[in-house]
Design an enzyme around this catalytic site. Structure first.
Site, PDB file in Angstrom:
ATOM      1  N   ASP A 262       0.878  -1.161   0.000  1.00  0.00           N
ATOM      2  CA  ASP A 262       0.000   0.000   0.000  1.00  0.00           C
ATOM      3  C   ASP A 262       0.921   1.218   0.000  1.00  0.00           C
ATOM      4  O   ASP A 262       2.097   1.139   0.381  1.00  0.00           O
ATOM      5  CB  ASP A 262      -0.939   0.008   1.219  1.00  0.00           C
ATOM      6  CG  ASP A 262      -2.119   0.974   0.998  1.00  0.00           C
ATOM      7  OD1 ASP A 262      -2.070   1.765   0.023  1.00  0.00           O
ATOM      8  OD2 ASP A 262      -3.077   0.946   1.789  1.00  0.00           O
TER       9      ASP A 262
HETATM   10  C1  BGC Z   1      -4.832   3.523   0.042  1.00  0.00           C
HETATM   11  C2  BGC Z   1      -4.950   2.509  -1.085  1.00  0.00           C
HETATM   12  C3  BGC Z   1      -4.808   3.215  -2.402  1.00  0.00           C
HETATM   13  C4  BGC Z   1      -3.469   3.935  -2.430  1.00  0.00           C
HETATM   14  C5  BGC Z   1      -3.196   4.681  -3.715  1.00  0.00           C
HETATM   15  C6  BGC Z   1      -3.576   4.357  -0.077  1.00  0.00           C
HETATM   16  O1  BGC Z   1      -3.588   5.385   0.840  1.00  0.00           O
HETATM   17  O2  BGC Z   1      -4.856   2.852   1.272  1.00  0.00           O
HETATM   18  O3  BGC Z   1      -6.167   1.839  -1.015  1.00  0.00           O
HETATM   19  O4  BGC Z   1      -4.931   2.297  -3.448  1.00  0.00           O
HETATM   20  O5  BGC Z   1      -3.443   4.886  -1.371  1.00  0.00           O
HETATM   21  O6  BGC Z   1      -4.026   5.768  -3.849  1.00  0.00           O
END
Ligand code: BGC
Length: 763
Positions: A262
């Site tokens: 993530d």
């Molecule tokens: C989120 C993810 C997301 C990623 C990219 C993160 O903060 O938890 O779900 O895909 O950002 O935007």
């Protein structure tokens, strides 16, 4: 001489063929062989490059060998607009407005796997057009507490329901050559302190509740990538967690795809190298936290890793394994020949978004109400009878608020979004019904989010007293009042990064509803959210509709249900608690956990174990003793949802009363549409283990089927299970097991209403 000429000719033809088609580009060769060949040609720098980001959402391919860059994007409800290369600021493109599909709670509420397939395919086509090869979704974290800030992005509280819905979504998306990135693996069940929560959970709860949807996505849908979660498990971050990634995901489940961190979820080179992370994104070394731009070389899997290899600290074993997975992903996506081009904002995508929204809206309550004091009992308030309705009053900010923006990374820039008030206005004008509006309360007045300006101004200067007075005055004159409220994706109101602060409806909603009810009881409450909420006035309100965050076609979908063009058939994918103390995590004060000394890590023990959602409600009922203060009836049970028609269940039969562990058993129940209009019913099968050596939930969902019935029509609905539906996870053996003995099949329209049962025996 003749022989020499032949040899020369043969060589002349052979050499160009070999030069033109190296094995890694030869489509007639098996993929693994092509990967071996590509790896053997890559330099150390090229290998290091493919395993970490080069921009906010892309990572490099291998230019020299002809592998294009890999573009990812959120997900999961539509294709997110582009941000700048190395900043979170919108790129300001004019070709990245998309269709917003309903949030995944709504998809789960359709209880219709065909809708999930349609969703995945449509999203895949939008992603292809935008040249995105990995969609960051779907999310399948379990709805453990109704305070969870991202529940709206997930598929509810039940592992079986989430599993059945995630598989077709992933298959549909990947059928277009776009990888799903199933998230957030695992135990990311609350948002508050999401980088610091260390989850403590029993092996049984982990395998029976929190992992099945991920496992189904990996083993049944063959997801090509998965996103590690921010939180910790056994003191190790999930983006490089040995047990989660190496042991469970890769070794036990045989996952052959790419583990993506993530954004900012990677914290340590050593763990990232050894514990199964394949591709690092979003590490906080650039514009996000430290103000240092173009810092991708400082990623944990960049220079530090390379230096470790050069100094002999690491061998290239792990690196080659990561690269192998990346190359596999390239062959499945960017290198896939004959991919369709995809298209954006097509009529077919709008139709899909509308259909899913209409099937997911849940009619929670629909009681008869008197029109005036002297009148006899009238019909239920919904669908609105336009022949008897002259004036409708719509109240509530959510009637005019765009919901495709906000909420965090799932925020979208849509080509269009029909607001609820606009959808209702269209219906009213068709039938000559006067439609008035009163704001009622002020929640979120932000005019723009992530560079998207809201379609309708939310600017307001009047006081709450003035807003309430206006709503009440207008309500006096109305035949029906439609209150459109709920949460709104602003901070703490169904939004990434934080949980909700309380189970209550925010702002002055309750106060306004109570005031309106005093002058007009003919009130329909339409709740927009991805979570349940306390509804203290519920006994006084005859009709309640759960309308989720449903994307581009929200207004049309909501109006079509309220006015009866569509007969609602959604069912709740979670238990709608009357109060927080009906939820295990809160009853046991297990949420949000306990800070360790130093305030860096918060331990959250999932003390309720297996007893999440209806499993806890059943436990409350079974264990209820006199004097217990907590009510065991939730406001609305898991699986509950009404229709404008009625259904009658006959008696369940089965093809056998005793089975061996290798056999299946099929239960059949006749279901009749006893009302006067066509409709759909989701028949739910729960299994009860009558006697077990371990504690088991009273019942667990193990099959369901949604059937469409004409008035008067009866269908024999068959539901088949095998031993996996009878099994539990044996933590001592670290495997699933099944015990011979008596079981019961419990069938009904919701977890709270079992109408027919069948006892059977496992030999
Ligand atoms: C989120 C993810 C997301 C990623 C990219 C993160 O903060 O938890 O779900 O895909 O950002 O935007």
């Amino acid at each position: 001489m003749k022989k020499l000429i032949t040899i020369c000719l043969a060589l002349m033809t052979a050499v160009p063929t070999l030069a033109q088609t190296p094995v890694y580009l030869d489509e007639s060769k098996p993929i693994e062989q092509r990967i071996d060949d590509a790896i053997s040609r890559m330099t150390l720098d090229e290998k290091i490059a493919v395993i970490h980001a080069q921009s906010k959402f892309s990572s490099p391919g291998v230019k020299r060998l002809g592998f294009p860059d890999l573009w990812t994007d959120d997900g999961p409800h539509g294709v997110r607009p582009d941000v700048l290369w190395d900043e979170w600021v919108q790129a300001g493109q004019t070709n990245d407005s998309c269709v917003a599909f309903p949030a995944l709670t709504c998809l789960a509420a359709t209880w219709n796997p065909a809708m999930a397939r349609l969703y995945g395919e449509s999203l895949g086509e939008e992603a292809l057009y935008r040249n995105k090869s990995v969609m960051l979704g779907p999310g399948v974290n379990i709805y453990r507490t109704p305070l969870g800030g991202r529940n709206f992005e997930y598929m509810g509280e039940d592992p079986w329901l989430a599993s059945r819905m995630v598989v077709p979504y992933v298959k549909g998306l990947q059928s277009k050559g776009v990888a799903a990135c199933v998230k957030h693996y695992a135990l990311n069940n609350d948002e508050e302190y999401r980088h610091q929560v260390n989850v403590i959970v029993s092996d049984r709860a982990l395998h029976e509740i929190y992992l099945p949807a991920f496992k189904a996505a990996v083993q049944e849908a063959e997801a090509w990538s998965i996103m590690g979660a921010y939180n910790l498990y056994k003191d190790q971050h999930n983006c490089h967690n040995n047990i989660m990634l190496n042991k469970i995901l890769k070794q036990d489940w045989g996952f052959d795809g790419v583990v993506i961190s993530d954004w900012g979820g990677c914290h340590d080179t050593d763990e990232a190298v050894k514990n199964g992370l394949d591709l690092e994104f979003g590490t906080w070394t650039d514009g996000l936290m430290m103000g240092k731009t173009n810092a991708y070389d400082s990623y944990y899997l960049a220079d530090a890793y390379k230096q470790g290899i050069l100094s002999g600290k690491y061998s290239t074993k792990e690196l080659d394994e990561k690269v192998r997975r990346l190359l596999r992903l390239f062959y499945r996506t960017t290198m896939k020949k004959n991919k369709p081009f995809g298209f954006l904002c097509s009529d077919s995508h709008y139709e899909a978004a509308l259909k899913i929204a209409q099937e997911g809206i849940v009619l929670l309550k629909n009681e008869k109400v008197k029109k005036s004091k002297g009148e006899k009992m009238a019909a239920p308030l919904l669908p609105i009878d336009v022949t008897k309705t002259k004036r409708i009053l719509v109240v509530g900010e959510n009637a005019i608020k765009m919901m495709t923006v906000g909420g965090g990374s799932s925020s979208l820039k849509v080509q269009r979004e029909i607001l609820p008030l606009d959808g209702i206005n269209v219906q009213c004008s068709m039938f000559n019904v006067q439609c008035d509006y009163a704001r009622g309360y002020v929640g979120d007045t932000i005019q723009s989010y992530n560079g998207v300006t809201v379609g309708r101004s939310l600017y307001e200067t009047r006081s709450q007293a003035e807003l309430t007075a206006e709503a009440v005055e207008k309500a006096r004159e109305a035949d029906v009042v439609i209150f459109i409220g709920g949460l709104n994706k602003s901070n703490h109101q169904d939004c990434e990064g934080h949980d909700r602060l309380s189970y209550d409806l925010p702002y002055a909603q309750n106060e306004v509803i109570e005031a309106i009810l005093k002058v007009n009881p003919r009130l329909v409450y339409v709740n927009i959210s991805g979570n349940g909420a306390a509804l203290p006035w519920i006994d006084k309100v005859p009709a309640v509709v759960q309308a989720w965050f449903i994307g581009s076609e929200a207004g049309e979908a909501i109006a079509s249900v309220l006015f009866g063009d569509v007969n609602p058939s959604g069912k709740l994918p979670f238990t709608w608690y009357a109060s927080l103390d009906q939820c295990g995590a809160h009853a046991l004060k297990a949420y949000p956990g306990t800070w360790r000394e130093g305030h860096k890590i918060i331990d959250e023990e999932y003390k309720e174990g297996l007893f999440v959602g209806y499993r806890w409600i059943d436990r409350l009922k079974v264990k209820k003793s006199k004097g217990d203060k907590v009510k065991s009836e939730p406001l609305f049970a898991f699986g509950h949802g009404l229709s404008y028609t009625t259904f009658q269940y006959g008696k369940v039969t089965a093809d056998k009363s005793s089975l061996t562990a290798d056999e299946q058993i099929t239960f059949t129940v006749p279901v009749t549409n006893t009302g006067s209009r066509a409709g759909a019913e989701t028949v739910q099968l729960y299994i009860r283990d009558v006697e077990s050596s371990v504690e088991r939930p009273f019942k667990e969902l193990k099959a369901f089927s949604k059937v469409f019935l004409q008035p008067g029509e009866t269908q024999q609905v068959s539901l088949t299970i095998d031993k996996s539906a009878l099994s539990f996870y044996d933590d001592k053996a670290a495997d699933w097991t099944v015990e011979p003995g008596d079981f019961e099949a419990l069938i009904g329209p919701s977890a709270g209403q079992i109408v027919t049962r069948y006892s059977f025996h496992l030999q």
